[in-house]
Design an enzyme around this catalytic site. Sequence first.
Site, PDB file in Angstrom:
ATOM      1  CD1 TRP A 252     -10.240   8.626  11.796  1.00  0.00           C
ATOM      2  CD2 TRP A 252      -8.721   9.959  10.757  1.00  0.00           C
ATOM      3  NE1 TRP A 252      -8.901   7.991  11.966  1.00  0.00           N
ATOM      4  CE2 TRP A 252      -7.973   8.722  11.325  1.00  0.00           C
ATOM      5  CE3 TRP A 252      -8.051  11.089  10.116  1.00  0.00           C
ATOM      6  CZ2 TRP A 252      -6.619   8.563  11.102  1.00  0.00           C
ATOM      7  CZ3 TRP A 252      -6.682  10.776   9.946  1.00  0.00           C
ATOM      8  CH2 TRP A 252      -6.040   9.735  10.552  1.00  0.00           C
TER       9      TRP A 252
ATOM     10  CE1 TYR B 173      -5.317   7.242   7.111  1.00  0.00           C
ATOM     11  CE2 TYR B 173      -5.076   7.369   4.755  1.00  0.00           C
ATOM     12  CZ  TYR B 173      -5.480   6.631   5.683  1.00  0.00           C
ATOM     13  OH  TYR B 173      -5.736   5.356   5.772  1.00  0.00           O
TER      14      TYR B 173
ATOM     15  CD  GLU C 214      -4.413  -2.850   6.802  1.00  0.00           C
ATOM     16  OE1 GLU C 214      -3.937  -1.852   6.989  1.00  0.00           O
ATOM     17  OE2 GLU C 214      -5.707  -3.171   7.342  1.00  0.00           O
TER      18      GLU C 214
ATOM     19  CD  GLU D 218      -9.941   0.409   7.708  1.00  0.00           C
ATOM     20  OE1 GLU D 218      -9.593   1.416   8.931  1.00  0.00           O
ATOM     21  OE2 GLU D 218      -9.279  -0.130   6.870  1.00  0.00           O
TER      22      GLU D 218
ATOM     23  NE  ARG E 250      -9.100  -3.645   3.490  1.00  0.00           N
ATOM     24  CZ  ARG E 250      -8.694  -2.853   4.887  1.00  0.00           C
ATOM     25  NH1 ARG E 250      -9.390  -2.036   5.291  1.00  0.00           N
ATOM     26  NH2 ARG E 250      -7.680  -3.531   5.448  1.00  0.00           N
TER      27      ARG E 250
ATOM     28  CG  HIS F 267      -8.947   6.474   6.299  1.00  0.00           C
ATOM     29  ND1 HIS F 267      -9.275   7.212   7.365  1.00  0.00           N
ATOM     30  CD2 HIS F 267      -8.429   5.260   6.833  1.00  0.00           C
ATOM     31  CE1 HIS F 267      -9.259   6.292   8.520  1.00  0.00           C
ATOM     32  NE2 HIS F 267      -8.791   5.406   8.275  1.00  0.00           N
TER      33      HIS F 267
ATOM     34  CG  ASP G 139      -6.986   3.876   3.630  1.00  0.00           C
ATOM     35  OD1 ASP G 139      -8.036   3.964   2.986  1.00  0.00           O
ATOM     36  OD2 ASP G 139      -6.760   3.404   4.518  1.00  0.00           O
TER      37      ASP G 139
ATOM     38  CD  GLU H  19      -8.324   0.273   2.950  1.00  0.00           C
ATOM     39  OE1 GLU H  19      -8.408   0.311   4.356  1.00  0.00           O
ATOM     40  OE2 GLU H  19      -7.095  -0.032   2.667  1.00  0.00           O
TER      41      GLU H  19
ATOM     42  NE  ARG I 283      -2.330   2.165   3.260  1.00  0.00           N
ATOM     43  CZ  ARG I 283      -2.841   2.624   4.454  1.00  0.00           C
ATOM     44  NH1 ARG I 283      -3.923   2.302   4.776  1.00  0.00           N
ATOM     45  NH2 ARG I 283      -2.081   3.769   5.131  1.00  0.00           N
TER      46      ARG I 283
END
Length: 402
Positions: free
Chosen positions: A402, A160, A339, A262, A283, A212, A210, A236, A148
């Site tokens: 976030w 981030y 991951e 996630e 995920r 996010h 990602d 992602e 990643r």
Amino acid sequence: MSKIERAEVFVASPGRTFVTLRITTSDGVTGIGDATLNGRELAVASYLQEHLVPLLIGKDPARIEDMWQYLYRGAYWRRGPVTMTAISAVDTALWDIKGKVAGLPVYQLLGGRSRDGVMVYSHASGADVPALLDDVERFLDLGYKAVRAQAAVPDVGGSYGVRKGKVYEPAATSLPDEQPWDTEAYLGFAPTYLEAVREQFGFGFHLLHDIHHRLTPIEAARFGKRVEDCRLFWMEDPTPAENQESFRLIRQHTTTPIAVGEALTSIWDVQHLITEQLIDYVRTTVVHAGGITHLRRIFDLAALYQVRTGSHGATDLSPITLAAAVHVDISVPNFGIQEYMGHADETAEVFRSGVTFSDGMLYPSEEPGLGVEYDEKEAARFPYEARYLPVARRLDGSVHDW
């Protein structure tokens, strides 16, 4: 008949904060489960200690499915990250016990191996593009087949995805760090460093990125279309997943694969994403989606729709979760990738895991159960420290996802 005799909740901060449940049967067999919810650890610890532990005493530890239904359907308040993380800890501990009683590693109880090893990816990052490229090279030299890539957006100040130390850990032991965010700057910059990675290292490995949850659906569509030539393994969490229909718009504009889940905690949270084939990888993870029992249910649904697995595996998931994930990963037919970020040295002093890494792959322990031991005495050396995840703010001062 064996009964659950004792259930204990431990909170410790060896490198970062973990909540661990240990169940002991009347036969003296123990099982452990991870109950960590990053930034809200004590909420789960209290839920377990005050509400679930009293329900466990005297129950048959072999009735894993019945216990799952009892804790989920037997309560009026369902789902949510605190409830599902607590149930996950109980479920995982019971699978650990069942494996020890049977004298088999958990993956054998799940049907045995579907593959020899579990392909993993880790996180390359940098404060600028040259630093990112150096980090990508480091992971490739370590044998990773998937990496990643994240880099800090210039002149914005947010960081981030950028690792500050040995492992990536965004949580801080103070009040939340407030970091600036500029969507247009990100959209202009991120594709350039992904292109730089491909230009320097080619296409002989999988490249992931990602987002996010930070883009709107049309912004995510724009990003996905821009990076199609990079042939990403996935982008992602391109947009918040509360509105599952929004992923249909992204699909209409790009062929870049999408990974989500996630922050989602149940099969109902991903039902339409999977059945409408709006994502390519789900995920959800052992610790936040109801344990091994419920995660298998999610993955079985995903298999019907050619959606593969890609479970979350950050440093805020304890080695118990990583071990449980690898047992599931190696057994399910629709595995995609896992991951793997590793843990701090202090974490390894408390959790002794039999999971091994070699040539870009993880392998489960062959010990009965999960193959992880929790050292209560070592954990006592690392008292609880409150940690908060950062908060993102746009340049005008308003709060962003976030």
